[in-house]
Design a protein around this motif. Structure first.
Motif, short mmCIF file in Angstrom:
data_model
loop_
_atom_site.label_atom_id
_atom_site.label_comp_id
_atom_site.label_asym_id
_atom_site.label_seq_id
_atom_site.Cartn_x
_atom_site.Cartn_y
_atom_site.Cartn_z
N GLY A 28 1.37 -11.58 -5.66
CA GLY A 28 0.03 -12.15 -5.69
C GLY A 28 -0.92 -11.34 -6.55
N ALA A 29 -2.11 -11.85 -6.72
CA ALA A 29 -3.10 -11.24 -7.61
C ALA A 29 -3.49 -9.82 -7.20
N ASN A 30 -3.37 -9.51 -5.91
CA ASN A 30 -3.69 -8.18 -5.40
C ASN A 30 -2.44 -7.59 -4.74
N PRO A 31 -1.55 -6.99 -5.50
CA PRO A 31 -0.34 -6.43 -4.89
C PRO A 31 -0.69 -5.34 -3.88
N GLU A 32 0.12 -5.24 -2.86
CA GLU A 32 -0.09 -4.24 -1.83
C GLU A 32 0.04 -2.84 -2.42
N HIS A 33 -0.66 -1.90 -1.81
CA HIS A 33 -0.66 -0.52 -2.28
C HIS A 33 0.73 0.09 -2.32
N ILE A 34 1.58 -0.27 -1.39
CA ILE A 34 2.92 0.33 -1.41
C ILE A 34 3.63 0.02 -2.73
N PHE A 35 3.48 -1.20 -3.22
CA PHE A 35 4.13 -1.56 -4.47
C PHE A 35 3.46 -0.88 -5.67
N GLU A 82 2.09 -0.95 8.22
CA GLU A 82 3.14 -1.94 8.43
C GLU A 82 2.79 -2.89 9.57
N VAL A 83 2.32 -2.33 10.68
CA VAL A 83 1.94 -3.17 11.82
C VAL A 83 0.88 -4.17 11.41
N ASP A 84 -0.17 -3.72 10.75
CA ASP A 84 -1.27 -4.62 10.41
C ASP A 84 -0.83 -5.71 9.44
N HIS A 85 -0.12 -5.34 8.39
CA HIS A 85 0.32 -6.35 7.43
C HIS A 85 1.25 -7.36 8.07
N HIS A 86 2.16 -6.88 8.88
CA HIS A 86 3.11 -7.82 9.49
C HIS A 86 2.55 -8.49 10.74
N ILE A 164 8.56 5.48 3.63
CA ILE A 164 7.86 5.65 2.35
C ILE A 164 6.34 5.65 2.61
N LEU A 165 5.90 4.69 3.39
CA LEU A 165 4.47 4.56 3.70
C LEU A 165 3.88 5.82 4.33
N LEU A 166 4.56 6.34 5.33
CA LEU A 166 3.99 7.45 6.10
C LEU A 166 3.88 8.74 5.30
N PRO A 167 4.94 9.24 4.66
CA PRO A 167 4.79 10.49 3.90
C PRO A 167 3.83 10.37 2.71
N LEU A 168 3.78 9.18 2.10
CA LEU A 168 2.86 8.99 0.97
C LEU A 168 1.44 8.68 1.41
N GLN A 169 1.25 8.48 2.69
CA GLN A 169 -0.07 8.17 3.25
C GLN A 169 -0.72 6.97 2.55
N ILE A 170 0.08 5.92 2.41
CA ILE A 170 -0.40 4.70 1.77
C ILE A 170 -1.52 4.09 2.62
N GLU A 171 -2.62 3.76 1.97
CA GLU A 171 -3.80 3.22 2.65
C GLU A 171 -3.82 1.70 2.58
N LYS A 172 -4.44 1.10 3.57
CA LYS A 172 -4.65 -0.34 3.53
C LYS A 172 -5.57 -0.68 2.38
N GLU A 173 -5.35 -1.81 1.80
CA GLU A 173 -6.12 -2.29 0.67
C GLU A 173 -7.53 -2.68 1.12
N SER A 174 -8.50 -2.54 0.23
CA SER A 174 -9.89 -2.89 0.58
C SER A 174 -10.02 -4.37 0.91
N TRP A 175 -9.16 -5.19 0.36
CA TRP A 175 -9.22 -6.64 0.59
C TRP A 175 -8.52 -7.07 1.86
N PHE A 176 -7.74 -6.17 2.48
CA PHE A 176 -6.93 -6.55 3.63
C PHE A 176 -7.76 -6.64 4.91
N VAL A 177 -7.55 -7.72 5.66
CA VAL A 177 -8.20 -7.89 6.97
C VAL A 177 -7.13 -8.32 7.96
N ARG A 178 -6.99 -7.54 9.03
CA ARG A 178 -6.04 -7.94 10.09
C ARG A 178 -6.67 -9.06 10.90
#
Length: 179
Positions: A28-35, A82-86, A164-178
């Motif tokens: 999508g137009a705003n790929p997730e931070h992990i990618f 992961e919890v929030d996105h899924h 991967i997410l946890l050690p890299l401390q990947i943050e939720k995207e500014s556009w993401f809303v649970r």
């Protein structure tokens, strides 16, 4: 703050704008931070995209089971991203909010069917123990051989993702809303 920068079309290594464009096309137009973090290693990102896409679009077991299992992996590993996105994906797949809210007590909660409990138990045991009991494996026979394998690979994959997410401390995207 993430421990590795999120790439943009201008900063992707080796001039791999083709990979960045693929991220946009597939995610999508705003790929997730992990990618965007993984894109710092283009060859690995291609492999990750292949696996992620196959698990999302080419498996035959019900999406409800996938999302229950993935959220459980996130809960057990304390991977909020992961919890929030899924969580959102689970609601979209037909998982009920009451199920998500009671996931930690799935064995006793009235909100789960026997099949859903078996799926969540498989995710729990595989995540915490690395193996599953014979009784847990037998409880998933309703899926059939191929679907059980797909479910198990999905659980294993998302265990990889959170590691991967946890050690890299990947943050939720500014556009993401649970939801």
């Amino acid at each position: 703050m993430a421990r590795i920068p999120y790439v943009s079309r201008e900063t992707i290594p080796d001039g791999r704008v083709d990979l960045y464009d693929r991220l946009i096309a597939e995610r999508g137009a705003n790929p997730e931070h992990i990618f965007l973090a993984l894109a710092n290693a283009p060859s690995l990102t291609e492999a990750v995209l292949g696996m992620a896409t196959a698990l999302r679009k080419q498996t035959s077991f019900p999406r409800v089971f996938r999302e229950l299992a993935v959220v459980m992996v996130g809960v057990l590993t304390n991977a909020t991203y992961e919890v929030d996105h899924h969580w959102n994906a689970a609601l979209s797949a037909g998982v009920r909010r009451e199920q998500l809210e009671n996931l930690q007590d799935f064995e006793k909660s009235e909100h789960f069917t026997a099949e859903e409990r078996a799926v969540v138990r498989l995710a729990k045991e595989a995540t915490l123990e690395g193996h599953v009991s014979d009784s847990t494996w037998a409880a998933t026979t309703f899926l059939g051989q191929q679907q059980r394998l797909e479910l198990l690979v999905t659980i294993a994959w998302y265990n990889c993702v959170v590691r991967i997410l946890l050690p890299l401390q990947i943050e939720k995207e500014s556009w993401f809303v649970r939801q």
